[in-house]
Motif scaffolding. Structure first.
Motif, PDB file in Angstrom:
ATOM      1  N   ASN A 202       0.812  -1.221  -0.066  1.00  0.00           N
ATOM      2  CA  ASN A 202       0.030  -0.123   0.018  1.00  0.00           C
ATOM      3  C   ASN A 202       0.845   1.302   0.158  1.00  0.00           C
ATOM      4  O   ASN A 202       0.363   2.286  -0.039  1.00  0.00           O
ATOM      5  CB  ASN A 202      -0.831  -0.108   1.409  1.00  0.00           C
ATOM      6  CG  ASN A 202      -2.018  -1.027   1.094  1.00  0.00           C
ATOM      7  OD1 ASN A 202      -2.462  -1.470  -0.026  1.00  0.00           O
ATOM      8  ND2 ASN A 202      -2.211  -1.702   2.394  1.00  0.00           N
ATOM      9  N   HIS A 228      -0.345   4.791  -7.138  1.00  0.00           N
ATOM     10  CA  HIS A 228      -1.373   5.547  -7.034  1.00  0.00           C
ATOM     11  C   HIS A 228      -1.024   7.084  -7.275  1.00  0.00           C
ATOM     12  O   HIS A 228      -1.758   7.999  -7.623  1.00  0.00           O
ATOM     13  CB  HIS A 228      -1.820   5.429  -5.672  1.00  0.00           C
ATOM     14  CG  HIS A 228      -2.609   4.294  -5.425  1.00  0.00           C
ATOM     15  ND1 HIS A 228      -1.747   3.221  -4.756  1.00  0.00           N
ATOM     16  CD2 HIS A 228      -3.851   3.518  -5.667  1.00  0.00           C
ATOM     17  CE1 HIS A 228      -2.562   2.385  -4.580  1.00  0.00           C
ATOM     18  NE2 HIS A 228      -3.812   2.449  -4.970  1.00  0.00           N
ATOM     19  N   ARG A 297      -7.759  11.373  -5.077  1.00  0.00           N
ATOM     20  CA  ARG A 297      -6.762  10.505  -6.098  1.00  0.00           C
ATOM     21  C   ARG A 297      -7.966   9.853  -7.195  1.00  0.00           C
ATOM     22  O   ARG A 297      -7.803   9.755  -8.456  1.00  0.00           O
ATOM     23  CB  ARG A 297      -5.942   9.692  -5.659  1.00  0.00           C
ATOM     24  CG  ARG A 297      -4.917  10.542  -4.993  1.00  0.00           C
ATOM     25  CD  ARG A 297      -3.765   9.332  -4.345  1.00  0.00           C
ATOM     26  NE  ARG A 297      -4.330   8.523  -3.519  1.00  0.00           N
ATOM     27  CZ  ARG A 297      -3.474   7.413  -2.996  1.00  0.00           C
ATOM     28  NH1 ARG A 297      -2.469   7.429  -3.302  1.00  0.00           N
ATOM     29  NH2 ARG A 297      -4.333   6.513  -2.090  1.00  0.00           N
ATOM     30  N   PHE A 298      -8.956   9.178  -6.753  1.00  0.00           N
ATOM     31  CA  PHE A 298      -9.794   8.252  -7.493  1.00  0.00           C
ATOM     32  C   PHE A 298     -10.656   9.294  -8.129  1.00  0.00           C
ATOM     33  O   PHE A 298     -11.080   9.235  -9.493  1.00  0.00           O
ATOM     34  CB  PHE A 298     -10.534   7.376  -6.631  1.00  0.00           C
ATOM     35  CG  PHE A 298     -11.698   6.572  -7.318  1.00  0.00           C
ATOM     36  CD1 PHE A 298     -11.500   5.748  -8.351  1.00  0.00           C
ATOM     37  CD2 PHE A 298     -12.910   6.727  -7.188  1.00  0.00           C
ATOM     38  CE1 PHE A 298     -12.205   5.097  -8.975  1.00  0.00           C
ATOM     39  CE2 PHE A 298     -13.942   6.126  -7.625  1.00  0.00           C
ATOM     40  CZ  PHE A 298     -13.761   5.456  -8.690  1.00  0.00           C
ATOM     41  N   THR A 354     -15.669   8.276  -2.646  1.00  0.00           N
ATOM     42  CA  THR A 354     -15.009   8.675  -1.423  1.00  0.00           C
ATOM     43  C   THR A 354     -14.121   7.330  -1.000  1.00  0.00           C
ATOM     44  O   THR A 354     -14.145   6.304  -1.358  1.00  0.00           O
ATOM     45  CB  THR A 354     -15.773   9.186  -0.435  1.00  0.00           C
ATOM     46  OG1 THR A 354     -16.513   8.088   0.086  1.00  0.00           O
ATOM     47  CG2 THR A 354     -17.021  10.124  -1.094  1.00  0.00           C
ATOM     48  N   ASP A 355     -13.003   7.571  -0.037  1.00  0.00           N
ATOM     49  CA  ASP A 355     -12.445   6.421   0.426  1.00  0.00           C
ATOM     50  C   ASP A 355     -12.933   5.884   1.849  1.00  0.00           C
ATOM     51  O   ASP A 355     -12.430   5.325   2.491  1.00  0.00           O
ATOM     52  CB  ASP A 355     -10.921   7.071   0.918  1.00  0.00           C
ATOM     53  CG  ASP A 355     -11.039   8.145   1.973  1.00  0.00           C
ATOM     54  OD1 ASP A 355     -12.210   8.693   2.103  1.00  0.00           O
ATOM     55  OD2 ASP A 355      -9.824   8.815   2.183  1.00  0.00           O
ATOM     56  N   ASN A 356     -14.452   6.202   1.991  1.00  0.00           N
ATOM     57  CA  ASN A 356     -15.121   5.599   3.051  1.00  0.00           C
ATOM     58  C   ASN A 356     -16.199   4.729   2.398  1.00  0.00           C
ATOM     59  O   ASN A 356     -17.048   5.143   1.808  1.00  0.00           O
ATOM     60  CB  ASN A 356     -15.558   6.573   4.097  1.00  0.00           C
ATOM     61  CG  ASN A 356     -16.284   6.054   5.129  1.00  0.00           C
ATOM     62  OD1 ASN A 356     -17.312   5.675   5.085  1.00  0.00           O
ATOM     63  ND2 ASN A 356     -15.619   6.194   6.304  1.00  0.00           N
ATOM     64  N   ASP A 357     -16.381   3.351   2.606  1.00  0.00           N
ATOM     65  CA  ASP A 357     -17.245   2.594   2.291  1.00  0.00           C
ATOM     66  C   ASP A 357     -18.828   3.019   2.843  1.00  0.00           C
ATOM     67  O   ASP A 357     -19.708   2.935   1.934  1.00  0.00           O
ATOM     68  CB  ASP A 357     -17.109   1.189   2.630  1.00  0.00           C
ATOM     69  CG  ASP A 357     -15.885   0.464   1.647  1.00  0.00           C
ATOM     70  OD1 ASP A 357     -15.836   1.198   0.823  1.00  0.00           O
ATOM     71  OD2 ASP A 357     -15.592  -0.560   1.826  1.00  0.00           O
ATOM     72  N   ASN A 360     -20.197   5.877   0.891  1.00  0.00           N
ATOM     73  CA  ASN A 360     -20.307   5.557  -0.729  1.00  0.00           C
ATOM     74  C   ASN A 360     -21.600   4.705  -0.739  1.00  0.00           C
ATOM     75  O   ASN A 360     -22.569   5.189  -1.741  1.00  0.00           O
ATOM     76  CB  ASN A 360     -19.272   4.581  -1.122  1.00  0.00           C
ATOM     77  CG  ASN A 360     -17.962   5.476  -1.330  1.00  0.00           C
ATOM     78  OD1 ASN A 360     -17.959   6.594  -1.455  1.00  0.00           O
ATOM     79  ND2 ASN A 360     -16.913   4.468  -1.493  1.00  0.00           N
ATOM     80  N   ARG A 379     -17.598   2.937  -5.307  1.00  0.00           N
ATOM     81  CA  ARG A 379     -16.235   2.622  -4.896  1.00  0.00           C
ATOM     82  C   ARG A 379     -16.200   1.630  -3.753  1.00  0.00           C
ATOM     83  O   ARG A 379     -16.641   2.284  -2.553  1.00  0.00           O
ATOM     84  CB  ARG A 379     -15.461   3.643  -4.744  1.00  0.00           C
ATOM     85  CG  ARG A 379     -13.883   3.593  -4.506  1.00  0.00           C
ATOM     86  CD  ARG A 379     -13.026   4.632  -4.044  1.00  0.00           C
ATOM     87  NE  ARG A 379     -11.780   4.300  -3.655  1.00  0.00           N
ATOM     88  CZ  ARG A 379     -10.714   5.435  -2.969  1.00  0.00           C
ATOM     89  NH1 ARG A 379     -11.248   6.429  -3.171  1.00  0.00           N
ATOM     90  NH2 ARG A 379      -9.781   4.715  -2.540  1.00  0.00           N
ATOM     91  N   ASN A 381     -13.905   0.132  -1.064  1.00  0.00           N
ATOM     92  CA  ASN A 381     -12.654   0.054  -0.442  1.00  0.00           C
ATOM     93  C   ASN A 381     -11.989  -1.149   0.230  1.00  0.00           C
ATOM     94  O   ASN A 381     -10.673  -1.516   0.155  1.00  0.00           O
ATOM     95  CB  ASN A 381     -12.292   1.258   0.440  1.00  0.00           C
ATOM     96  CG  ASN A 381     -12.580   2.754  -0.334  1.00  0.00           C
ATOM     97  OD1 ASN A 381     -11.764   3.110  -0.917  1.00  0.00           O
ATOM     98  ND2 ASN A 381     -13.908   3.227  -0.076  1.00  0.00           N
ATOM     99  N   SER A 400     -10.492  -1.697  -6.088  1.00  0.00           N
ATOM    100  CA  SER A 400      -9.012  -1.171  -6.517  1.00  0.00           C
ATOM    101  C   SER A 400      -8.299  -2.625  -6.227  1.00  0.00           C
ATOM    102  O   SER A 400      -7.528  -2.961  -7.276  1.00  0.00           O
ATOM    103  CB  SER A 400      -8.305  -0.254  -5.439  1.00  0.00           C
ATOM    104  OG  SER A 400      -6.889   0.090  -5.557  1.00  0.00           O
TER     105      SER A 400
END
Length: 568
Positions: A202, A228, A297-298, A354-357, A360, A379, A381, A400
């Motif tokens: 990661n 990334h 970034r996504f 977002t980076d939080n499931d 999302n 998305r 994660n 990802s």
């Protein structure tokens, strides 16, 4: 093993010295204290006799008073020796128990066992750096494809999880820093059997360090890296990294392809899917106004991909800098008011990125309540949330780790497959739809097996022998013949022919095969085994390709008959 022995000696130095001193003092005392022989004369033990007696006495074996009965002085000294030896052995035993619990000693044993196992590898293998969700998917796919692998991860608990997997071969794993060159050497990067290194941690900096180390230690070994950030991707390119996979950019490209060429997207997703996967339904992403929630970034990569297709984008983010050529709405996208400001009523699609499931899932559910015809991309994660995202039923789900794993496996299956995938990206929808139907005839809806070979006397002795003595040329259609009955066709198809630097996709069956041709086939596992026999066995090639002779020996005819009976 040398380090294990050295650590053991260092930890047991004090008790061993004490045991040696006890033995030495006991031997000297027995040699100096006089005794009486059977005739009543004074005698002294020799050093060897004293050593022999102390050996079986101090080790609690017991034997007797030899060579003569002892005097009271000698027995008193032996009593002292016995108690001293008990103290010495107790000290040594306690030190041994403490040594077995020492983490440094345990790690040294693990490293020694790992080094020995890697040294004994005599077949091609891959080194996988990082055993997160992505790495675990990759090793499962490698195992299903029959490839050996060695795993490096900084977290020992992940390696314990690897041991719980149902794998066909024993997994070799080492807890260590992949960025350290010594760790890569331990994992076998210098061995000629090392076929490639996959840097899937990661941390982009760790992946870059792995790429640099492999480039300097063994430049011939290809490296596939996860990245990334654009800066790290550029750095990886400078060290001639075989392939750099950016899952966010990859998904953006997939989304744009789904909008512009849905059949090409469907074919690409099928070919890069894991072994045993099924062909998914055609899901065209609609053109029009899109909403992207989360401009990290996504989200930025996806928004750029949508805009490159000529479509309108509105970004929802609480802290993002105003994007170029896109409208920004401050917020999280989990409430109806923010979605209304972004134009949810007239939008054709939304990306919950977002980076939080949890966020999302909330965005997707709320958006569908406001616009039931919305094309939803979610998305995911964490793989552990698969059950929730499956229940959500989004039109597309971005995972990802799955994208990276699929790309890695596609490149590792055969080098020519990556060449064919690049052709898929450059061709149109009509061509892709034709390829899908062509492959479905062969494998129905299952992901096909892929194999490639170069026509040479070393790699294909059976085929080469027929080419040399055959008046009638051998064509690609001839390679579809069954080994049990040459008039029957196996379930495979040629995808690519590489000759003299030129690449021909979907070569016709009447194409004549020449020496040094590189061919890529797709089909079932049985078809691959049949073709492998034709390529490598001279007798079988004579029968299948030239029609001369029979199936071969009695054993081969018996095996072919059993296979036909199972098939029927």
């Amino acid at each position: 093993m040398g380090s294990v022995f050295f650590i053991a000696l260092r930890r047991l130095r004090a008790p061993l010295i004490l045991i040696i001193l006890i033995f030495a003092v006991a031997i000297v005392g027995l040699a100096l204290i006089p005794g009486v022989d059977s005739e009543g004369r004074a005698w002294h033990m020799s050093p060897f006799q004293a050593f022999y007696f102390v050996t079986y006495t101090a080790t609690t074996i017991g034997f007797g008073e030899v060579p003569h009965a002892f005097t009271d002085e000698q027995r008193l000294w032996v009593t002292v020796v016995i108690y001293l030896s008990v103290v010495g052995w107790a000290f040594l035993l306690g030190s041994l128990l403490a040594l077995t619990q020492d983490q440094g000693f345990q790690q040294a044993i693990v490293v020694a066992r790992f080094r020995r196992s890697v040294r004994q590898l005599r077949e091609p293998f891959y080194i996988v750096c990082g055993l997160g969700e992505t790495g675990l998917m990759v090793v499962r796919s490698l195992d299903r494809l029959g490839f050996r692998f060695v795993v490096i991860d900084a977290d020992a608990t992940r390696l314990h999880e690897l041991e719980l997997q149902e794998l066909g071969a024993d997994a070799l794993g080492l807890a260590g820093e992949a960025r350290a060159p010594e760790t890569l050497v331990l994992a076998g990067v210098l061995k000629p059997e090392c076929s490639g290194v996959l840097a899937l941690t990661n941390d982009d900096e760790v992946n870059l360090a792995v790429a640099i180390s492999v480039h300097l230690l063994h430049p011939q070994v290809p490296v596939i890296c996860r990245s990334h950030t654009a800066a790290v991707t550029t750095s990886m390119a400078t060290v001639n990294t075989y392939q750099v996979i950016d899952p966010f950019k990859q998904f953006g490209d997939y989304l744009l392809m789904a909008m512009q060429a849905p059949d090409s997207h469907r074919l690409l997703a099928w070919l890069t899917g894991p072994p045993g996967a099924y062909l998914q339904p055609r899901v065209p992403a609609p053109p029009g106004h899109w909403i992207v929630c989360g401009y990290g970034r996504f989200g930025s990569r996806v928004a750029a991909a949508i805009q490159s297709g000529g479509f309108d984008v509105t970004v929802i983010d609480p802290d993002a800098i105003e994007p170029e050529d896109a409208r920004l709405v401050r917020g999280y996208g989990t409430d109806a008011e923010t979605l209304a400001k972004a134009g949810i009523a007239g939008a054709v699609g939304i990306v919950a990125g977002t980076d939080n499931d949890t966020s999302n899932l909330a965005i997707a559910i709320g958006a569908r309540q406001l616009n039931r015809d919305l094309f939803v991309i979610a998305r995911q994660n964490l793989v552990s949330n698969q059950l929730l995202f499956g229940a959500l039923g989004a039109d597309m789900t971005m995972i990802s780790s799955q994208i990276i794993a699929n790309e890695c496996v596609a490149m590792l299956r055969t080098p020519l497959l990556a060449e064919f995938l690049s052709i898929v990206r450059s061709r149109g929808d009509v061509w892709a739809a034709g390829v899908v139907e062509r492959l479905r005839v062969v494998t129905e809806d299952l992901t096909p097996d892929f194999w490639s070979f170069v026509v040479s006397s070393e790699a294909t002795p059976g085929l080469t022998n027929v080419l040399r003595g055959q008046a009638v040329p051998v064509t690609i259609s001839d390679l579809h013949r069954s080994t049990s009955n040459r008039d029957e066709q196996t379930r495979c198809t040629a995808l690519l022919l590489q000759r003299d630097g030129q690449v021909l996709d979907l070569p016709p069956g009447e194409t004549v095969i020449r020496a040094e041709d590189h061919l890529l086939f797709a089909g079932t596992a049985d078809a691959q085994n049949d073709q492998r026999s034709v390529l490598r066995n001279v007798n079988i090639a004579e029968y299948v390709l030239a029609g001369r002779g029979s199936l071969g020996g009695s054993v081969w005819r018996w095996a072919a008959g059993r296979r036909d009976a199972r098939a029927s």
